[in-house]
Design a protein around this motif. Structure first.
Motif, PDB file in Angstrom:
ATOM      1  N   LEU A 105       0.828  -1.208   0.000  1.00 33.51           N
ATOM      2  CA  LEU A 105       0.000   0.000   0.000  1.00 33.51           C
ATOM      3  C   LEU A 105       0.862   1.259   0.000  1.00 33.51           C
ATOM      4  N   LYS A 106       0.233   2.369  -0.350  1.00 32.04           N
ATOM      5  CA  LYS A 106       0.889   3.679  -0.330  1.00 32.04           C
ATOM      6  C   LYS A 106       0.195   4.576   0.694  1.00 32.04           C
ATOM      7  N   VAL A 107       0.916   5.553   1.174  1.00 31.21           N
ATOM      8  CA  VAL A 107       0.363   6.542   2.095  1.00 31.21           C
ATOM      9  C   VAL A 107      -0.392   7.586   1.272  1.00 31.21           C
ATOM     10  N   ARG A 108      -1.676   7.739   1.524  1.00 34.35           N
ATOM     11  CA  ARG A 108      -2.459   8.808   0.887  1.00 34.35           C
ATOM     12  C   ARG A 108      -2.306  10.091   1.685  1.00 34.35           C
ATOM     13  N   GLU A 109      -2.334   9.939   3.043  1.00 31.67           N
ATOM     14  CA  GLU A 109      -2.212  11.108   3.920  1.00 31.67           C
ATOM     15  C   GLU A 109      -1.669  10.675   5.276  1.00 31.67           C
ATOM     16  N   ILE A 110      -0.700  11.416   5.771  1.00 33.80           N
ATOM     17  CA  ILE A 110      -0.256  11.231   7.152  1.00 33.80           C
ATOM     18  C   ILE A 110      -1.120  12.164   7.989  1.00 33.80           C
ATOM     19  N   LYS A 111      -1.938  11.589   8.870  1.00 36.46           N
ATOM     20  CA  LYS A 111      -2.845  12.396   9.693  1.00 36.46           C
ATOM     21  C   LYS A 111      -2.141  12.952  10.925  1.00 36.46           C
ATOM     22  N   LYS A 112      -1.316  12.127  11.558  1.00 33.98           N
ATOM     23  CA  LYS A 112      -0.658  12.553  12.802  1.00 33.98           C
ATOM     24  C   LYS A 112       0.507  11.616  13.077  1.00 33.98           C
ATOM     25  N   ILE A 113       1.606  12.185  13.542  1.00 35.23           N
ATOM     26  CA  ILE A 113       2.738  11.401  14.037  1.00 35.23           C
ATOM     27  C   ILE A 113       2.934  11.806  15.485  1.00 35.23           C
ATOM     28  N   LEU A 114       2.737  10.872  16.389  1.00 34.52           N
ATOM     29  CA  LEU A 114       2.933  11.164  17.812  1.00 34.52           C
ATOM     30  C   LEU A 114       4.419  11.184  18.144  1.00 34.52           C
ATOM     31  N   PRO A 115       4.806  11.912  19.178  1.00 39.89           N
ATOM     32  CA  PRO A 115       6.211  11.889  19.606  1.00 39.89           C
ATOM     33  C   PRO A 115       6.609  10.463  19.986  1.00 39.89           C
ATOM     34  N   PRO A 116       7.899  10.142  19.910  1.00 40.71           N
ATOM     35  CA  PRO A 116       8.348   8.786  20.233  1.00 40.71           C
ATOM     36  C   PRO A 116       7.927   8.356  21.636  1.00 40.71           C
ATOM     37  N   SER A 117       7.545   7.087  21.739  1.00 37.61           N
ATOM     38  CA  SER A 117       7.198   6.492  23.028  1.00 37.61           C
ATOM     39  C   SER A 117       7.979   5.198  23.201  1.00 37.61           C
ATOM     40  N   PHE A 118       8.122   4.774  24.435  1.00 38.66           N
ATOM     41  CA  PHE A 118       8.892   3.573  24.737  1.00 38.66           C
ATOM     42  C   PHE A 118       8.074   2.335  24.409  1.00 38.66           C
ATOM     43  N   ALA A 119       8.700   1.382  23.735  1.00 36.85           N
ATOM     44  CA  ALA A 119       8.012   0.188  23.255  1.00 36.85           C
ATOM     45  C   ALA A 119       7.958  -0.934  24.292  1.00 36.85           C
TER      46      ALA A 119
END
Length: 184
Positions: A105-119
């Protein structure tokens, strides 16, 4: 708590193992083991630079979930599309690359990128971005020979059913729960 020193005890292909010596709250010296995806030069690097992304992708009101075999649990589980940042790669480029590699798939729209969080705070300093995207295109298998992934979009009702019957990664389970109950 006070970190005293850190020593690398194993240098694997994808994970580096470290032993941290620290002084606990009552003054006793203790040891703790962690893993990192990155080469840590010292204690000041622990919890530093983000190493990857997890992608919550939707298309026409449906949620993308991967059904993939994960060696670490010896099971096929439901998961989000995710992957590691390459050296010098922009997060937006990583999102598009990982979505394409794992699903076609392809990205049509990036809606939001949250700041990095610990996994996995109990064992690792790995941090990842969580990206919310609208995807488009046709599914294709672009994975390596070492990955067994089946990608599909699910309705809210289908996701609700899966949550009751199937194993998930914790990040995918949370995204799926909110999608099934509240939409995204």
């Amino acid at each position: 708590m006070q970190f005293l020193r850190m020593e690398k005890v194993k240098d694997g292909k994808y994970l580096k193992n470290y032993e941290i010596t620290y002084q606990n709250k009552v003054g006793r010296e203790k040891k703790y083991e962690i893993v990192s995806r990155r080469e840590l030069k010292g204690i000041e690097d622990v919890g530093g630079a983000p190493s990857g992304v997890s992608i919550v992708a939707t298309c026409e009101g449906r949620l993308l979930l991967l059904h993939e075999f994960r060696m670490g649990v010896n099971k096929t589980i439901y998961n989000l599309c995710a992957g590691m940042l390459e050296e010098g790669e922009a997060i937006e480029t990583c999102i598009a690359r990982e979505l394409y590699e794992e699903t076609g798939l392809k990205v049509r729209e990036i809606k939001k990128i949250l700041p990095p969080s610990f996994a996995a705070v109990a064992i690792s300093d790995t941090t990842t971005y969580i990206a919310f995207v609208e995807a488009e295109g046709e599914f294709a298998d672009n994975t390596s020979d070492n990955e067994e992934i089946s990608a599909k979009f699910y309705t809210r009702a289908e996701v609700a059913e899966l949550l009751e019957t199937e194993p998930f990664s914790s990040r995918a389970q949370m995204a799926a729960y909110f999608f099934a109950n509240y939409g995204l």
